[in-house]
Design an enzyme around this catalytic site. Sequence first.
Site, short mmCIF file in Angstrom:
data_model
loop_
_atom_site.label_atom_id
_atom_site.label_comp_id
_atom_site.label_asym_id
_atom_site.label_seq_id
_atom_site.Cartn_x
_atom_site.Cartn_y
_atom_site.Cartn_z
CG ASN A 153 6.58 -2.62 -2.27
OD1 ASN A 153 5.46 -2.25 -1.91
ND2 ASN A 153 7.01 -2.45 -3.52
CD1 TRP A 154 4.19 -6.62 2.84
CD2 TRP A 154 2.40 -5.91 3.99
NE1 TRP A 154 4.32 -7.05 4.13
CE2 TRP A 154 3.24 -6.62 4.86
CE3 TRP A 154 1.23 -5.36 4.49
CZ2 TRP A 154 2.93 -6.82 6.20
CZ3 TRP A 154 0.91 -5.54 5.82
CH2 TRP A 154 1.76 -6.26 6.67
CE LYS A 155 6.02 -5.23 -5.61
NZ LYS A 155 6.57 -5.68 -6.87
CG HIS A 158 7.62 0.25 -7.20
ND1 HIS A 158 7.18 -0.54 -8.24
CD2 HIS A 158 8.28 -0.57 -6.35
CE1 HIS A 158 7.56 -1.78 -8.02
NE2 HIS A 158 8.23 -1.83 -6.88
CD GLU A 185 5.01 -3.37 -9.14
OE1 GLU A 185 4.43 -2.99 -8.11
OE2 GLU A 185 5.72 -4.40 -9.18
CD GLU A 203 12.40 -2.21 -6.28
OE1 GLU A 203 12.33 -3.03 -5.37
OE2 GLU A 203 11.39 -1.73 -6.83
N GLY A 209 9.42 -9.31 -9.41
CA GLY A 209 8.31 -10.26 -9.47
C GLY A 209 8.48 -11.34 -10.53
CB SER A 242 13.32 -12.01 -7.67
OG SER A 242 12.28 -11.77 -8.62
N GLY A 296 9.39 -7.51 -2.30
CA GLY A 296 7.98 -7.63 -2.63
C GLY A 296 7.44 -8.99 -2.22
N GLY A 297 7.38 -9.91 -3.18
CA GLY A 297 6.79 -11.23 -2.98
C GLY A 297 7.19 -11.92 -1.68
P1 PGA Z 1 9.72 -8.56 -5.79
O1 PGA Z 1 9.33 -6.99 -5.77
O2 PGA Z 1 10.55 -8.80 -4.57
O3 PGA Z 1 8.41 -9.27 -5.74
O4 PGA Z 1 10.49 -8.79 -7.04
C1 PGA Z 1 10.25 -6.02 -5.38
C2 PGA Z 1 9.65 -4.63 -5.53
O5 PGA Z 1 8.95 -4.41 -6.54
O6 PGA Z 1 9.83 -3.77 -4.66
#
Ligand code: PGA
Length: 254
Positions: free
Chosen positions: A9-11, A94, A96, A166, A172, A212, A233-234
Amino acid sequence: MKRFLIAGNWKMNKTSAQAVHYVKELKAQNLERPEDVAIIAPFTQLEPLKKALEGTGIALGAQNVHYEHSGAFTGEISVDMLKEIGVDYCVVGHSERRQYFGETDATVNKKLKVLLEEGITPILCVGESLETREKKQEQAFVCGQLAAAFEGISLEDAAKVVIAYEPIWAIGTGHTATPEQAEEMCSFIRGMMEGLYDISIGEKLLIQYGGSMKPGNAKDLLSKKDINGGLIGGASLKVKDFAEIAHIAAELAE
Ligand code: PGA
């Protein structure tokens, strides 16, 4: 054989040129099971990525969709627009988007329905805040999110949805859930879906962990019985880290 979906997930990261360069580097990593890998990218990168991914077996996903097919919704993207590009997956709900963009259980439900109607696989995100976990209400909370998300959705359609657990406190932050905490919730989610539908849905469902995940903790998380992959994500922004997680999953799939 255990099934996995390793989704990056590149956001809101990377330009189209950077996205295409990433795919070039990813190809050089010789993924053993590219069919278990997906890139979830911003809207503007979907078309160039679709071309770049051609012939690789790697799937493509969007990060959001509107629940109406068209209309006066400035700034939004419809399922038909995603379908035209040939997107395989779309993330829904998500944390966010729930936190910053007013996504609710009701809009999540509508989005799941429109995606399923049009044959795009939803990746539904659920997960509790730190406050909810401290009150030991994480199961009740996630249960509520799932019941609302799947309202009016048939067993056949529900079985196609990828569910990403999640925990918000792990996204993050560098604070990964322990493999035991992640497994406990993913197993709970499978059981809850069996209760909501039928025992037969359990073995069909793909349930990911997200928060994470990185090369250093992926093996312990992905080894757990009820964890079928990760929404990353990251760590997905770096080709080597993302490929490393995909290699780990491929090894565990055998
Ligand atoms: P993260 O994000 O791996 O940076 O914690 C995961 C996500 O929000 O899908």
